[in-house]
Design an enzyme around this catalytic site. Sequence first.
Site, PDB file in Angstrom:
ATOM      1  N   ASP A 332       0.989  -0.936  -0.265  1.00  0.00           N
ATOM      2  CA  ASP A 332       0.762  -0.440   0.086  1.00  0.00           C
ATOM      3  C   ASP A 332       0.499   1.136  -0.084  1.00  0.00           C
ATOM      4  OD1 ASP A 332       1.141   0.051   2.218  1.00  0.00           O
ATOM      5  OD2 ASP A 332      -1.053   0.153   3.681  1.00  0.00           O
ATOM      6  N   ASP A 334       1.299   4.891   2.249  1.00  0.00           N
ATOM      7  CA  ASP A 334       0.988   5.449   3.437  1.00  0.00           C
ATOM      8  C   ASP A 334       1.478   7.098   3.595  1.00  0.00           C
ATOM      9  OD1 ASP A 334       0.209   2.821   5.341  1.00  0.00           O
ATOM     10  OD2 ASP A 334       2.529   2.743   4.162  1.00  0.00           O
ATOM     11  N   ASP A 422      -3.341   4.508   2.616  1.00  0.00           N
ATOM     12  CA  ASP A 422      -3.599   4.911   4.483  1.00  0.00           C
ATOM     13  C   ASP A 422      -3.054   6.313   4.548  1.00  0.00           C
ATOM     14  OD1 ASP A 422      -4.455   1.807   4.288  1.00  0.00           O
ATOM     15  OD2 ASP A 422      -2.433   1.820   5.422  1.00  0.00           O
TER      16      ASP A 422
END
Length: 498
Positions: A332, A334, A422
Amino acid sequence: MFHAAMVPRVRKRSRPAEASVPRHDEVKFEDVRLYLVERKMGSSRRSFLTQLARSKGFIVDNVLSDMVTHVVSEDCQASSLWTWLKDCALKNLSNIQVLDISWFTESMREGRPVAVETRHLIQDTLPTEGPPPTPVAAVSQYACQRRTTIENNNKIFTDAFEVLAESYEFSELEGPCLAFRRAASVLKSLPMAVPCLAATQGLPCLGEHTKAVMEEILRYGRAFEVEKTLSDERYQTLKLFTSVFGVGPKTAEKWYRRGLRSFSDILAEPSIQLNQMQQSGFLHYEDISRAVSKAEARALGNIIDEAVHAITPDGILALTGGFRRGKEFGHDVDFIVTTPELGMETSLIPIIINRLTRQGILLYCDYQASTFDKSKLPCHRFEAMDHFAKCFLILRLEGSQVEGGLNSAEGDSRDWRAVRVDLVSPPMDRYAFALLGWTGSRQFERDLRRFARMERGMLLDNHALYDKTKKEFLAATTERDIFAHLGLEYIEPWQRNA
Ligand code: UTP
Ligand code: MN
């Protein structure tokens, strides 16, 4: 009846404080420096013999150091004495005379150090195995005292350890799980591949089990236990299920116990109600189980940056997580988003989400409002999860926005892909703690906290650093401040890939 007074007291005998050189006795033999081994001799006899020798002009040291010329032992087995001496890590053990008490007695009688004869010598009877180990710089047991880049020279071992750690995690055996993660982390910090088991001598966190696995890999290129785990149905199934966004080990286990073994089993099971997160997880499974590239992370950074600065010109955006540590790929991306005005940061994420929705690129959003309450500080629960406002997103990323194009699967003709992002939004006075906590790696974070607790009596988490002795919070505006409070050398983000 049981009275405290009836408990026999063990009185600790205080040792007479002795100076390392005689204070009152005149030194007559400058070149001779004795050390009396207390084992077998006992402390009172040792103390008596020390006084005797000093009164005759001998130097007697209380501590065994490289200054000592004559080691004297009584009734001692040569092998155990030599094992002990070798553990003392002296530089010039070969220059030291290791002598029986008979040499000492004769010297006292003569009032001078008598010539050493073979009969006085306690000789090393231990066979020395192989070549002497090459001394290596001490490796700390704490990842926060090691520098670990993304270059892993021991992947063959660490991949194996990760399989076993994960398998223990699935069985909720935290101890062995952590042991393998710590061992992997130590090997990742080494500047070269471990060529043989002897080379692991002196390394921390490597136990019997980890060494047995390493030995097999060194000998056969693979380890039986790892092979067995990889082909184990339970391990395979739990690994598959937990690879879905929103599915943790608990849910995976529940599904496994119901006899489900594949995604189609799950999707065909009418009694299973997938939550929103899991539904998105299945919907975008192919895309989000595919690694995110650095170029894709940069493109997403641009999108979020635009959103933040459309809200407030002094908004702050920082890349964190694995990409801040210099990783080429991630699961992902962040980001930390905040603003200098305290309290304003909580409104940032909802506005960003609105904007992404209007742009038509928000595929999934799990927003968690802030539960961070400064008035409740000092909080006694320092924990893994933080209380800042945050969101776990799936975004639609257009190929045209990515320099060099998307990291798509072969044969994928779409010009977009789904990516996990995120965002976390700490108040500015918590920025350094949040940045340090979200930069990772997970093992680095674990050891930072363990180091703080065990070595400094402090509590560290994503919000704060608390000194338990002084009973006060330690302020920090940069990561460097936090390392300094902990008395640690600063470790750059790219050296935190523990
Ligand atoms: P990630 O899971 O994103 O890992 O958490 P990563 O290092 O970036 O690696 P990728 O994404 O698999 O490539 C990043 C850091 O954020 C912290 C974790 O402890 C980790 O150190 N984190 C994550 C939190 O503190 N709280 C959370 O809710 C999630
Ligand atoms: Mn990440």
